[in-house]
Every structure is written in structure tokens, then in C-alpha cells.
Write an enzyme that holds these catalytic residues in place. Structure first.
Site, PDB file in Angstrom:
ATOM      1  N   GLN A  78       0.834  -1.197   0.000  1.00  0.00           N
ATOM      2  CA  GLN A  78       0.000   0.000   0.000  1.00  0.00           C
ATOM      3  C   GLN A  78       0.876   1.256   0.000  1.00  0.00           C
ATOM      4  O   GLN A  78       1.132   1.845   1.042  1.00  0.00           O
ATOM      5  CB  GLN A  78      -0.902  -0.032   1.244  1.00  0.00           C
ATOM      6  CG  GLN A  78      -1.940   1.042   1.303  1.00  0.00           C
ATOM      7  CD  GLN A  78      -3.069   0.777   0.344  1.00  0.00           C
ATOM      8  OE1 GLN A  78      -3.455  -0.354   0.125  1.00  0.00           O
ATOM      9  NE2 GLN A  78      -3.612   1.823  -0.222  1.00  0.00           N
ATOM     10  N   PHE A  79       1.323   1.689  -1.173  1.00  0.00           N
ATOM     11  CA  PHE A  79       2.195   2.865  -1.250  1.00  0.00           C
ATOM     12  C   PHE A  79       1.505   4.131  -0.777  1.00  0.00           C
ATOM     13  O   PHE A  79       2.147   5.082  -0.345  1.00  0.00           O
ATOM     14  CB  PHE A  79       2.752   3.044  -2.668  1.00  0.00           C
ATOM     15  CG  PHE A  79       1.796   3.670  -3.633  1.00  0.00           C
ATOM     16  CD1 PHE A  79       1.827   5.039  -3.867  1.00  0.00           C
ATOM     17  CD2 PHE A  79       0.867   2.903  -4.321  1.00  0.00           C
ATOM     18  CE1 PHE A  79       0.950   5.621  -4.768  1.00  0.00           C
ATOM     19  CE2 PHE A  79      -0.013   3.476  -5.213  1.00  0.00           C
ATOM     20  CZ  PHE A  79       0.025   4.841  -5.437  1.00  0.00           C
ATOM     21  N   THR A  80       0.170   4.163  -0.794  1.00  0.00           N
ATOM     22  CA  THR A  80      -0.546   5.374  -0.404  1.00  0.00           C
ATOM     23  C   THR A  80      -0.408   5.700   1.084  1.00  0.00           C
ATOM     24  O   THR A  80      -0.794   6.787   1.506  1.00  0.00           O
ATOM     25  CB  THR A  80      -2.038   5.294  -0.790  1.00  0.00           C
ATOM     26  OG1 THR A  80      -2.633   4.184  -0.141  1.00  0.00           O
ATOM     27  CG2 THR A  80      -2.207   5.182  -2.306  1.00  0.00           C
TER      28      THR A  80
END
Length: 146
Positions: A78-80
Site C-alpha cells: 500500500q504505497f498510499t
């Protein structure tokens, strides 16, 4: 490195209509890497995650880990988690580059697998994540070494 840890009764990840990861009781974990993260942070957080005591014992206290209950992990990249939200449109400049993050996610998955059974989402894919949060219990774990 940031982890959003959710104690779940069940969780799954679907990509293009197919289930790619699924667990019953355990932890569903959103995993994000910052641009300066290394295997050092991954090693530390894999140990912490396996030993995090957020499951109830016989007296109803959060005193057991996912190891203690024989649970599993569902790790979802989950890069966000590294969104910079000073403006209305998030910026992700502090997130690790995808090629390096993929390698570190695979490493982190392997390290977690030394402690407990692990399922994963698919790095870089559009995923549909379903979960039944048990509690609800949601914990944020972070680690950055200087």
C-alpha cells in the site's frame, strides 16, 4: 516503513475477479515503504508484527499474539500510506520507488513467513480488499532508523 495492522476474523484480496490471498482469523496488514527504508526496518517490523499481543486471552485481555492463536497474516502492499496531504491532491514522493518496494515487500513477506503463515496481495495491481475487522482493532506500526 509503515504498517496498518487490523485484527480480523477473515480477510481476502481480489485482483481481476480472482482471489489472490485469503485468511481466516489473524492480521490483515497494509504495508508501505518510504524512500529510505531497508531490510533493517523490515526485519524489526516482522518480529514486532508476529509478537504484537492484540488477541484476547481466556480473561478477555489483549494478551496473545497471532503466533499464540495460530493465526495468519494477509500482507497488502500500500504505497498510499506515504501520501503527503498538505494539498488536496495527495503526493507520493516519499514512497519508495516501485521496483525497490517490490523487492522489499517480497523480503518482508519472507521474513514474516519465518514466524507465521502468510498470504499476500499483488504488488502494483488494482486490488479489492475485504475484511471483517474483529473489535474493531486497528494499530499503526512504524519504524525508521537514522
Amino acid at each position: 516503513m509503515k504498517l496498518v495492522v487490523q485484527r480480523v476474523t477473515s480477510a481476502s484480496v481480489e485482483v481481476e475477479g480472482k482471489t489472490v490471498g485469503e485468511i481466516e482469523e489473524g492480521l490483515m496488514v497494509l504495508v508501505g515503504f518510504g524512500e529510505s527504508d531497508t531490510t533493517k526496518e523490515a526485519d524489526y517490523l516482522a518480529r514486532r508484527l508476529a509478537k504484537l499481543r492484540i488477541f484476547h486471552d481466556d480473561e478477555g485481555r489483549m494478551n496473545k499474539s497471532v503466533l499464540d492463536i495460530g493465526g495468519r497474516l494477509l500482507l497488502v502492499p500500500q504505497f498510499t500510506l506515504y501520501a503527503h496531504t498538505k494539498k488536496n491532491r495527495p503526493s507520493f514522493h516519499k514512497a519508495m520507488a516501485p521496483d525497490k518496494a517490490t523487492e522489499l515487500f517480497d523480503y518482508f513477506t519472507e521474513k514474516c513467513g519465518e514466524f507465521v503463515d502468510v498470504e499476500t496481495g499483488e504488488f502494483g495491481a488494482f486490488m479489492k480488499v475485504s475484511l471483517l475487522n474483529n473489535g474493531p482493532v486497528t494499530i499503526l506500526l512504524e519504524k525508521e532508523f537514522e
